[in-house]
Structure formats: C-alpha cells, structure tokens
Design an enzyme around this catalytic site. Sequence first.
Site, short mmCIF file in Angstrom:
data_model
loop_
_atom_site.label_atom_id
_atom_site.label_comp_id
_atom_site.label_asym_id
_atom_site.label_seq_id
_atom_site.Cartn_x
_atom_site.Cartn_y
_atom_site.Cartn_z
N SER A 18 2.84 9.92 -4.91
CA SER A 18 3.10 8.75 -4.07
C SER A 18 4.58 8.34 -4.11
O SER A 18 5.45 9.14 -3.81
CB SER A 18 2.18 7.61 -4.48
OG SER A 18 2.29 6.55 -3.59
N HIS A 19 4.84 7.11 -4.53
CA HIS A 19 6.20 6.58 -4.51
C HIS A 19 6.96 6.89 -5.80
O HIS A 19 8.12 6.51 -5.92
CB HIS A 19 6.11 5.07 -4.33
CG HIS A 19 5.14 4.48 -5.31
ND1 HIS A 19 3.79 4.56 -5.09
CD2 HIS A 19 5.31 3.91 -6.50
CE1 HIS A 19 3.17 4.02 -6.13
NE2 HIS A 19 4.06 3.63 -7.01
N ASP A 56 6.57 5.14 2.05
CA ASP A 56 6.80 5.64 0.70
C ASP A 56 6.79 7.17 0.66
O ASP A 56 6.77 7.84 1.69
CB ASP A 56 5.76 5.07 -0.28
CG ASP A 56 4.40 5.69 -0.11
OD1 ASP A 56 4.09 6.13 1.03
OD2 ASP A 56 3.64 5.77 -1.09
N ASP A 78 4.70 9.61 0.08
CA ASP A 78 3.69 10.41 0.78
C ASP A 78 3.22 9.76 2.07
O ASP A 78 2.25 10.23 2.69
CB ASP A 78 2.51 10.70 -0.14
CG ASP A 78 1.83 9.44 -0.61
OD1 ASP A 78 2.50 8.40 -0.73
OD2 ASP A 78 0.60 9.47 -0.86
N ASP A 99 1.83 6.79 2.84
CA ASP A 99 0.66 5.91 3.02
C ASP A 99 1.00 4.43 2.89
O ASP A 99 0.24 3.59 3.34
CB ASP A 99 -0.51 6.31 2.10
CG ASP A 99 -0.14 6.34 0.64
OD1 ASP A 99 1.04 6.11 0.31
OD2 ASP A 99 -1.04 6.62 -0.19
N ARG A 100 2.15 4.11 2.28
CA ARG A 100 2.50 2.70 2.15
C ARG A 100 3.45 2.25 3.26
O ARG A 100 4.09 3.09 3.89
CB ARG A 100 3.19 2.44 0.82
CG ARG A 100 2.29 2.65 -0.36
CD ARG A 100 2.96 2.21 -1.63
NE ARG A 100 2.01 2.37 -2.72
CZ ARG A 100 2.15 1.84 -3.92
NH1 ARG A 100 3.21 1.11 -4.18
NH2 ARG A 100 1.23 2.02 -4.86
N LYS A 124 -4.75 4.87 3.30
CA LYS A 124 -3.85 3.91 3.93
C LYS A 124 -2.81 4.69 4.71
O LYS A 124 -2.58 5.86 4.43
CB LYS A 124 -3.24 2.98 2.90
CG LYS A 124 -2.58 3.66 1.72
CD LYS A 124 -2.26 2.61 0.65
CE LYS A 124 -1.61 3.26 -0.56
NZ LYS A 124 -2.51 3.30 -1.71
C1 G1P Z 1 -1.15 1.07 -7.33
C2 G1P Z 1 -1.48 -0.11 -6.45
C3 G1P Z 1 -2.82 0.08 -5.80
C4 G1P Z 1 -2.82 1.40 -5.03
C5 G1P Z 1 -2.41 2.53 -5.95
C6 G1P Z 1 -2.25 3.85 -5.20
O1 G1P Z 1 -2.10 1.20 -8.34
O2 G1P Z 1 -1.45 -1.32 -7.18
O3 G1P Z 1 -3.08 -0.99 -4.94
O4 G1P Z 1 -4.08 1.66 -4.51
O5 G1P Z 1 -1.16 2.25 -6.56
O6 G1P Z 1 -1.26 3.76 -4.21
P1 G1P Z 1 -1.87 0.64 -9.82
O7 G1P Z 1 -0.61 1.26 -10.33
O8 G1P Z 1 -1.72 -0.84 -9.70
O9 G1P Z 1 -3.10 1.04 -10.58
ZN ZN Z 2 1.82 6.59 -1.50
#
Ligand code: G1P
Ligand code: ZN
Length: 543
Positions: free
Chosen positions: A113-114, A277, A279, A281-282, A376
């Site tokens: 992800s990010h 972000d 990948d 999705d954000r 997302k």
């Molecule tokens: C975080 C975000 C959550 C999201 C997840 C994946 O998880 O808070 O809402 O679904 O990344 O993108 P966390 O690190 O809080 O467990």
């Molecule tokens: Zn992501």
Amino acid sequence: MRVKSVSTNPIAGQEPGTSGLRRKTAVFMEPGYLENFVQSVFDAVGGLAGKTLTAGGDGRYFNDRAIQIILRMAAANGAARVLVGRDGLLSTPAASAVIRTRGTDGGLILSASHNPAGEHGDFGIKYNIPSGGPAPESVTDAIYRRSLEIDRYQILDAADVDLSTTGIRTLGAMSVEVIDPVDIHAGIMQSLFDFDAIRALFASGFTMRFDAMHAVTGPYAKAVLEDELGAPSGTVLNGEPMADFGAGYPDPNPVHARTLVELMTGPDAPDFAAASDGDGDRNMILGRDIIVTPSDSLAVLAANAHLAPGYSGGLRGIARSMPTSRAADRVAAKLGIGAFETPTGWKFFGTLLDAGLATICGEESAGTGSNHVREKDGLWAVLLWLNILARRRESVREILNAHWSEFGRDYYTRHDYEGVDKAAAEALMADLRRRPADLPGRRCGALRIAAADDFSYRDPVDGSSANGQGVRIFFEEDARAVFRLSGTGTAGATLRVYQERFEPGSGELGLDPQQTLAPVIAAASDIAEIHARLGRLAPDVRT
Ligand code: G1P
Ligand code: ZN
C-alpha cells in the site's frame, strides 16, 4: 521445462486476522519466503489445477521478480491461465475490477500500500477472492495454517515471461495473458460517471492537480483525466511509477502530501486537487484552502452520489468503519437507507456489498469506494467528486459548507503514534480493555464519559464475528475517542487515537479541528496515559 518441488522450512507468514502479508522487502527476498506464502495460498484454496488467476502489483521494488516467481509457480501448480497487467502492474482497485470482470478464480496483488518501497522499504502480497475483495478471515486463517506446515513448493524451471507488451504467452502448459492495466478499470469509470459533464467542466477552465506520488495511479489518472476528460497535460503530477516511489512515502495525507497541501493554500491553487497512494486504493481530496477529511468526503459523496449516472437510482446503504466519523450515518438517516458500522479493514464491507445492503463504503484512513469493485478506489473517489463539482458548479468549500449547514459537522482528527514500543502499546490497550466498566461517569476536564466498550461486530450477512476491534469512549458532550493498534505496520507498533465531536448547525469553517477537539484530545491522552506509557508528548501524524 520441468517442475521443481523445492523443500522449504515452514515460515510463519501473515498473522491471523490480517488480510495480507507485509514485511521488509529483504525478508520477501529471502529464499523461499515469497514462495512459501504463494504455495500456501494455492494449497489453501484447494489447488490451482485448471484455474485462472489475476496477478499484478503497484510496481514497487521486487514487483518484477515476484511476478515472475508467481507465474512459474502458478504454471507448476497446474493453473490454466494467469491474467497479468503489462509490466506486472495493476492498481489494487484495478486488480479487483479484473478479477470480477473477467471472472478469474481470485488474484494475487503485490503491494504494501502506502508504505515506502525499495530495497530497504516494504513489500507485501495478498490474495483476493473471486468476488474481487480481500480474503475474509476464514481464508486468511487457512493460508496462515498452511504456511506453518508447508514443506515444499512447486515451481517451473523456465525463463522469464515477456510482460512488456500485451498479448498471450505460454509458460509450460499455462497461458499468460498480458493485459493493459488501465482498460478494464477505465471502462468501469466511464460507465459510472458523467464524463460529458466533467469534460465540460474542464473545458470551462476548471483546474485540477492529481498527485500520483510516483506510484501506480499515474497511468490510470493520465488515461482518464488527461486523455479522456481533456484536463490539460500536467494535471497529473509525479505520474511515472517508480520502484522506490521517488524515495517518497505515498500516503495521501497532510504530512506526506505536504507539497499538494501547500499548493492548495498558496496563490496558485487550482480549483481542486487530489492524491492517491502506492497501490491506488486511497484518496485525498482538497479544495482551495481546504482539506476534506475522509469522513466528510464519504458523507458528501453519499449525499450527492445521485448526480452520477451509476448511482442515479439512489444508494442501498452506506457502510463505514467504526473509527470513521458518524457524518455518513447522518446522511443515511436523512436518505432513509441503512447505515453500517464495521471493524477497520475493507474486507468487512464485502458481504454487505455482495448482499446489496450497502452501495458506498468508506474508512477514515482515506479509503472510499462502492459496489463497482470490492476494494477501495482512489480514482473512483476523485471522479465522483469531479462529477459532483461538474453538476453543482460550486467550489469544494461551498459544497462542504452547505453539507455542514444541512447535517451539522463532525469535527474529526486521528493521531498516530508511530514506531512505539510494542509491549508498552499492547499493555496500554490491555488496560483500556479492562476498564470500560469503571470509566462511565468519570470527568475528564470539560467532558464526562457516558459509556465505553471494546468494539465487536457480527456480520449481518454471514453471521461471522470479530471482537476486540478497538476501545470506544463516548462522552456526554456528543464526542468520542477510539483507540486501536495498527495492523499494517512492519516496525514496532502504531497506536491510533481517533477523536471526534459533533456540532449541529453550521460548521464554522474557520475553526481548526485540532483546537475544536482539544478537550477530546486531552481526555483521550489522559485516559490512555499516552505520555507516561509511550513516552510521547505529541503524535507523529495528525490527519
Ligand atoms: C490501515 C487503516 C485501515 C485500512 C488499512 C489498509 O490499517 O487504518 O483503515 O483498511 O490500513 O489500507 P491499520 O494500520 O490501522 O490497521
Ligand atoms: Zn493502499
């Protein structure tokens, strides 16, 4: 070509309850590590014989090598076909779209992800089920159990497959279909939104910047915003995906997307700005002099979704994760549709979307999406905003002001304490969990605790339950504080503290949420003894 059966030591992969495996890149590159996880997935889903998979990732360091390993393993395990994005790229929402549209037996998405990428950064992988969504706990638990007992993986002895152009290749008896990473997703966007209205908006001189943060959304945003909708070239910033994301941190929040925030508060601010972000999705949404909090964004999108052709028939329901503000619930109440509060993590929305109970979902962590995919979707959120702006012809600020006067405003801020001592953070949470019974009635400065609990959820569709999802403290003054530990970090622990307070009537735009929420912030840090336990005076990130 021959199938090698390589013996491997069991490697404890993802922890139960998490929806993917995320580790330092170097760990993933240890011999057998990635392979162990991939074989565990293949075994846990009943083998791959004759099946079709989707595969792709956000292009981070090791994406190219990992894709080739996955292809050779899929071939050795008897898969019929793998659909893979050109150059091994697929954003997370696009992968979900490909799985659904092409009806593959699930897919493997490579991303952390990010989280920063590179040799010294993070890497990740997750399995998505045939609906296109993240695997539910029953599946991830089966993958985890298998990863503890696995003693061999199968891989084909073969050269790399050329993924640089679209087309069909063969790998042993398996076919590899290299697809354009953008097409399927862009087609869905076109079917949902009023592209003519958005084109007219850009043609009228409306200006925008989209910061792709050197991650995977660059090609998606360019194709749709610049090529299709006529936004001038240069609208998409940092649009070339890079293996180290340009040494950046592609998390679209006010800290990591500071340059964009500065642009929007400066003299050359365009009308609208957004970021996505690693990948894709954000999303982050900004107007001139205003950052739209994800919780408000979800509420505004839900209240205005009928302006987009894909949602003109109205919404079935709105789902939000528990720590997301209650702004969306107020919209649902007004529309007379269902409102759902789920644990953190997109996977909990899947059953609600599949059952048609919810149409739009969102999380405070910059995630918004709908039933068009099962992830997302950053670009989707940006396009729905554009569709609304094109139809209302008001500024972002005007739209928010109108929203707050109609529904009231949920002031909101999340504070993250990153890289704190894991044992201390776990002890903090354990003590909070022990105390809900004696908290009500306690005074904390100007506030008084009305109720407290540890959030648990029972899925209304499949009856599965999830406990211990975060401690909630409700104050008598229509305020709330929530505490939970991050499940996605790779170093130490991250404590997240979510604070909100409702003000009916106009939103008093001038007020800084940090100031408005000061009593809630003070109460939260007092109740959890954050300074004493974690040795931190202030959070690392405020969103
Ligand atoms: C975080 C975000 C959550 C999201 C997840 C994946 O998880 O808070 O809402 O679904 O990344 O993108 P966390 O690190 O809080 O467990
Ligand atoms: Zn992501």
